[in-house]
Motif scaffolding. Structure first.
Motif, PDB file in Angstrom:
ATOM      1  N   THR A   1      38.992  33.687  33.636  1.00 30.22           N
ATOM      2  CA  THR A   1      38.398  33.033  34.786  1.00 30.22           C
ATOM      3  C   THR A   1      37.183  32.249  34.305  1.00 30.22           C
ATOM      4  OG1 THR A   1      39.103  34.791  36.297  1.00 30.22           O
ATOM      5  CG2 THR A   1      37.297  33.366  37.026  1.00 30.22           C
TER       6      THR A   1
ATOM      7  N   ARG B   1      33.882  30.065  35.592  1.00 30.34           N
ATOM      8  CA  ARG B   1      33.072  29.836  36.787  1.00 30.34           C
ATOM      9  C   ARG B   1      31.957  28.838  36.482  1.00 30.34           C
ATOM     10  NH1 ARG B   1      35.162  32.977  40.402  1.00 30.34           N
ATOM     11  NH2 ARG B   1      35.521  35.213  40.170  1.00 30.34           N
TER      12      ARG B   1
ATOM     13  N   THR C   1      43.747  29.727  35.002  1.00 26.74           N
ATOM     14  CA  THR C   1      42.294  29.740  34.903  1.00 26.74           C
ATOM     15  C   THR C   1      41.700  29.260  36.217  1.00 26.74           C
ATOM     16  OG1 THR C   1      42.365  29.285  32.539  1.00 26.74           O
ATOM     17  CG2 THR C   1      40.302  28.793  33.684  1.00 26.74           C
ATOM     18  N   THR C   2      40.768  30.056  36.745  1.00 27.12           N
ATOM     19  CA  THR C   2      40.138  29.736  38.012  1.00 27.12           C
ATOM     20  C   THR C   2      38.842  28.995  37.761  1.00 27.12           C
ATOM     21  OG1 THR C   2      41.084  31.717  38.989  1.00 27.12           O
ATOM     22  CG2 THR C   2      39.232  30.695  40.148  1.00 27.12           C
TER      23      THR C   2
ATOM     24  N   ILE D   1      35.779  36.660  31.963  1.00 29.36           N
ATOM     25  CA  ILE D   1      35.093  35.679  32.807  1.00 29.36           C
ATOM     26  C   ILE D   1      34.130  34.905  31.917  1.00 29.36           C
ATOM     27  CG2 ILE D   1      33.532  35.300  34.737  1.00 29.36           C
ATOM     28  CD1 ILE D   1      34.529  37.881  35.975  1.00 29.36           C
TER      29      ILE D   1
ATOM     30  N   PHE E   1      41.313  40.347  37.886  1.00 26.13           N
ATOM     31  CA  PHE E   1      41.041  38.946  37.599  1.00 26.13           C
ATOM     32  C   PHE E   1      42.182  38.379  36.761  1.00 26.13           C
ATOM     33  CE2 PHE E   1      36.853  40.743  38.318  1.00 26.13           C
ATOM     34  CZ  PHE E   1      36.211  39.765  39.079  1.00 26.13           C
TER      35      PHE E   1
END
Length: 312
Positions: free
Chosen positions: A310, A312, A26-27, A276, A306
């Motif tokens: 993800t 953010r 996971t970003t 996302i 991706f």
């Protein structure tokens, strides 16, 4: 294990995951405590406006034209073809032919016949055939995601990719419906659209933007209750799992309709998809975080990949 117990176990796991630290794949990005800076609506590029006659109705649409790959936008139930001012010029300047239409009863399109609202995917198919689109990218938001998903299942050969923003996707599994309906208390649907669809972070930090969103919503609905269009057939988990179009799911962690655990339930049935989740965003990431949404979607449309999830 029974199917009901399996789904409940999946939901419990998802809720546990949402409370745990970010996984290795996971970003994380952005500030955890910063405010969301207001973004002015950019100047729109010229677009042709027209109408399309379909059985029992007339649909309004706009089309920026050009020779680039086409992107068709399917609006939420609270909106219309007016709902994309942050995307129209950005996608067009990135080289795409951008098209949006109003479903039956929404801004400038005729009201559906009582008891006969039509099949949403059929109207979409009529539009893309009218415009001569052999293949295109499809973005569906909220209720528009139902018809976008249905279309992708019916006509996968026509799509380059599919982006679904904050949508239940028309899934009819009984336990899924029970869980998602339990999240919405009595009186929920009677609340104002801006309260339900814009996060408190956004409404507090950008009153002008929230009022503009509500203005577009009010204009899109015209003060009417609009009967939702039908799906071609129910979307079960089994049917959804046959989806083979490149798919990106987008949500917000402050979404009252579709919080991250529910988005993860859907993602679990789409092995090839990516997702996302935007921090401090409600049901309308394309409006609340337009620059990041546009950047990420354009990356996806151009073939970018991706991680499975993800944040953010």
């Amino acid at each position: 294990m029974s199917r009901r117990r399996a789904i409940l176990a999946s939901a419990a796991t998802a809720f546990t995951m949402s409370a745990a630290p970010a996984a290795a794949n996971t970003t994380q990005g952005g500030s955890q405590c910063g405010s969301l800076p207001p973004e002015p609506i950019p100047t729109q590029v010229p677009a042709r406006e027209s109408f399309l006659d379909v059985p029992g109705a007339r649909l309004w649409f706009w089309d920026t034209g050009g020779n680039g790959p086409a992107v068709v936008l399917s609006h939420p139930g609270s909106g219309s073809a007016l709902s994309w001012p942050y995307q129209q010029p950005v996608f067009a300047k990135a080289g795409y032919r951008v098209i949006a239409y109003s479903r039956r009863g929404h801004y400038k399109s005729t009201m559906p016949e009582p008891g006969n609202p039509g099949v949403g995917a059929d109207d979409l198919h009529a539009l893309v055939n009218h415009l001569g689109l052999r293949r295109f990218h499809l973005i569906g938001a909220a209720l528009g995601g139902y018809y976008a998903t249905d279309y992708a299942l019916l006509h996968p050969e026509r799509l380059h990719s599919l982006v679904i923003l904050s949508s239940f996707m028309g899934i009819s599994d009984p336990e899924y419906l029970r869980v998602t309906e339990w999240l919405r208390p009595p009186g929920f649907s009677a609340m104002r659209h801006d309260f339900l669809e814009l996060s408190p972070y956004y409404r507090a930090a950008n009153e002008a933007g929230a009022r503009k969103w509500l203005e577009i919503s009010d204009k899109s609905l015209g003060g009417h209750d609009i009967e939702s269009q039908k799906l071609s057939s129910p979307i079960s988990w089994a049917r959804l799992e046959t989806l083979r179009v490149r798919t990106l799911l987008v949500g917000g962690d402050a979404d009252l309709y579709l919080p991250p655990p529910i988005l993860r339930m859907i993602t679990a049935h789409l092995p090839a998809s990516s997702s996302i989740i935007y921090s401090k965003v409600g049901h309308s990431a394309s409006w609340e975080r337009p620059s990041e949404f546009n950047r990420d979607v354009l990356k996806f449309l151009s073939g970018g990949r991706f991680p499975r999830e993800t944040c953010r």
